[in-house]
Write a protein that holds these residues in place. Sequence first.
Motif, PDB file in Angstrom:
ATOM      1  N   ARG A  31     -17.129  24.193   4.434  1.00 46.24           N
ATOM      2  CA  ARG A  31     -18.217  24.059   5.027  1.00 46.24           C
ATOM      3  C   ARG A  31     -18.754  25.399   5.943  1.00 46.24           C
ATOM      4  O   ARG A  31     -19.916  25.738   5.759  1.00 46.24           O
ATOM      5  CB  ARG A  31     -18.157  23.020   6.080  1.00 46.24           C
ATOM      6  CG  ARG A  31     -19.535  22.612   7.024  1.00 46.24           C
ATOM      7  CD  ARG A  31     -19.074  22.383   8.631  1.00 46.24           C
ATOM      8  NE  ARG A  31     -18.435  23.253   9.237  1.00 46.24           N
ATOM      9  CZ  ARG A  31     -18.962  24.292   9.814  1.00 46.24           C
ATOM     10  NH1 ARG A  31     -20.104  25.002   9.540  1.00 46.24           N
ATOM     11  NH2 ARG A  31     -18.244  25.186  10.538  1.00 46.24           N
ATOM     12  N   LYS A  32     -17.635  26.332   6.065  1.00 50.30           N
ATOM     13  CA  LYS A  32     -18.106  27.574   6.557  1.00 50.30           C
ATOM     14  C   LYS A  32     -18.598  28.462   5.716  1.00 50.30           C
ATOM     15  O   LYS A  32     -19.522  29.178   5.932  1.00 50.30           O
ATOM     16  CB  LYS A  32     -16.703  28.106   7.106  1.00 50.30           C
ATOM     17  CG  LYS A  32     -16.784  29.575   7.850  1.00 50.30           C
ATOM     18  CD  LYS A  32     -15.633  30.138   8.526  1.00 50.30           C
ATOM     19  CE  LYS A  32     -16.167  31.568   8.852  1.00 50.30           C
ATOM     20  NZ  LYS A  32     -16.393  31.675  10.523  1.00 50.30           N
ATOM     21  N   THR A  33     -18.324  28.383   4.531  1.00 49.67           N
ATOM     22  CA  THR A  33     -19.145  29.175   3.282  1.00 49.67           C
ATOM     23  C   THR A  33     -20.436  28.742   3.163  1.00 49.67           C
ATOM     24  O   THR A  33     -21.253  29.548   3.098  1.00 49.67           O
ATOM     25  CB  THR A  33     -18.243  28.932   1.772  1.00 49.67           C
ATOM     26  OG1 THR A  33     -17.001  29.274   1.880  1.00 49.67           O
ATOM     27  CG2 THR A  33     -19.152  29.603   0.836  1.00 49.67           C
ATOM     28  N   ILE A  34     -20.727  27.373   3.176  1.00 48.19           N
ATOM     29  CA  ILE A  34     -22.109  27.049   3.012  1.00 48.19           C
ATOM     30  C   ILE A  34     -23.081  27.571   4.493  1.00 48.19           C
ATOM     31  O   ILE A  34     -24.082  28.091   4.446  1.00 48.19           O
ATOM     32  CB  ILE A  34     -22.291  25.482   3.039  1.00 48.19           C
ATOM     33  CG1 ILE A  34     -21.747  24.836   2.101  1.00 48.19           C
ATOM     34  CG2 ILE A  34     -23.805  25.111   3.370  1.00 48.19           C
ATOM     35  CD1 ILE A  34     -22.168  25.117   0.635  1.00 48.19           C
ATOM     36  N   ASN A  35     -22.063  27.439   5.559  1.00 51.42           N
ATOM     37  CA  ASN A  35     -22.852  28.073   6.848  1.00 51.42           C
ATOM     38  C   ASN A  35     -23.348  29.585   6.535  1.00 51.42           C
ATOM     39  O   ASN A  35     -24.164  30.079   6.988  1.00 51.42           O
ATOM     40  CB  ASN A  35     -22.100  27.618   7.950  1.00 51.42           C
ATOM     41  CG  ASN A  35     -22.397  28.298   9.381  1.00 51.42           C
ATOM     42  OD1 ASN A  35     -22.153  29.433   9.677  1.00 51.42           O
ATOM     43  ND2 ASN A  35     -23.179  27.449  10.130  1.00 51.42           N
ATOM     44  N   TYR A  42     -23.095  35.868   4.164  1.00 51.38           N
ATOM     45  CA  TYR A  42     -22.277  35.738   2.882  1.00 51.38           C
ATOM     46  C   TYR A  42     -23.234  35.680   1.541  1.00 51.38           C
ATOM     47  O   TYR A  42     -24.058  34.737   1.504  1.00 51.38           O
ATOM     48  CB  TYR A  42     -21.189  34.902   2.626  1.00 51.38           C
ATOM     49  CG  TYR A  42     -20.491  34.579   1.595  1.00 51.38           C
ATOM     50  CD1 TYR A  42     -19.714  35.438   1.159  1.00 51.38           C
ATOM     51  CD2 TYR A  42     -20.532  33.606   0.727  1.00 51.38           C
ATOM     52  CE1 TYR A  42     -18.926  35.454   0.026  1.00 51.38           C
ATOM     53  CE2 TYR A  42     -19.954  33.407  -0.225  1.00 51.38           C
ATOM     54  CZ  TYR A  42     -19.030  34.406  -0.902  1.00 51.38           C
ATOM     55  OH  TYR A  42     -18.381  34.295  -1.951  1.00 51.38           O
ATOM     56  N   VAL A  43     -23.200  36.603   0.637  1.00 57.44           N
ATOM     57  CA  VAL A  43     -23.670  36.440  -0.660  1.00 57.44           C
ATOM     58  C   VAL A  43     -23.052  35.828  -1.492  1.00 57.44           C
ATOM     59  O   VAL A  43     -21.835  36.208  -1.976  1.00 57.44           O
ATOM     60  CB  VAL A  43     -24.479  38.112  -0.973  1.00 57.44           C
ATOM     61  CG1 VAL A  43     -24.813  37.971  -2.472  1.00 57.44           C
ATOM     62  CG2 VAL A  43     -25.256  38.577   0.089  1.00 57.44           C
ATOM     63  N   PRO A  44     -23.238  34.734  -2.030  1.00 54.90           N
ATOM     64  CA  PRO A  44     -22.401  33.968  -2.899  1.00 54.90           C
ATOM     65  C   PRO A  44     -22.333  34.689  -4.307  1.00 54.90           C
ATOM     66  O   PRO A  44     -23.218  35.446  -4.796  1.00 54.90           O
ATOM     67  CB  PRO A  44     -23.144  32.742  -2.947  1.00 54.90           C
ATOM     68  CG  PRO A  44     -24.378  32.919  -2.878  1.00 54.90           C
ATOM     69  CD  PRO A  44     -24.577  33.924  -1.823  1.00 54.90           C
TER      70      PRO A  44
END
Length: 68
Positions: A31-35, A42-44
């Motif tokens: 969830r933190k990655t999505i946030n 963060y650039v995916p």
Amino acid sequence: MAEELRNRLRELREARGLTQGQLAELVGVSRKTINTVENGIYVPSTVIALKLARALDEPVERLFSLTK
């Protein structure tokens, strides 16, 4: 002037009635990655960007774009 990555992830996620946690589960990230993606921290990777697009049933270009 440097270009920046803009994203519409929050807007498109909310339009589908998904929480950050639900989208994270669909994509296989935290969830933190999505946030952090939604907040431009963060650039995916290409793989994550494509998984996000698939989970939201949108072309990746609708999720992410370059701005000046």
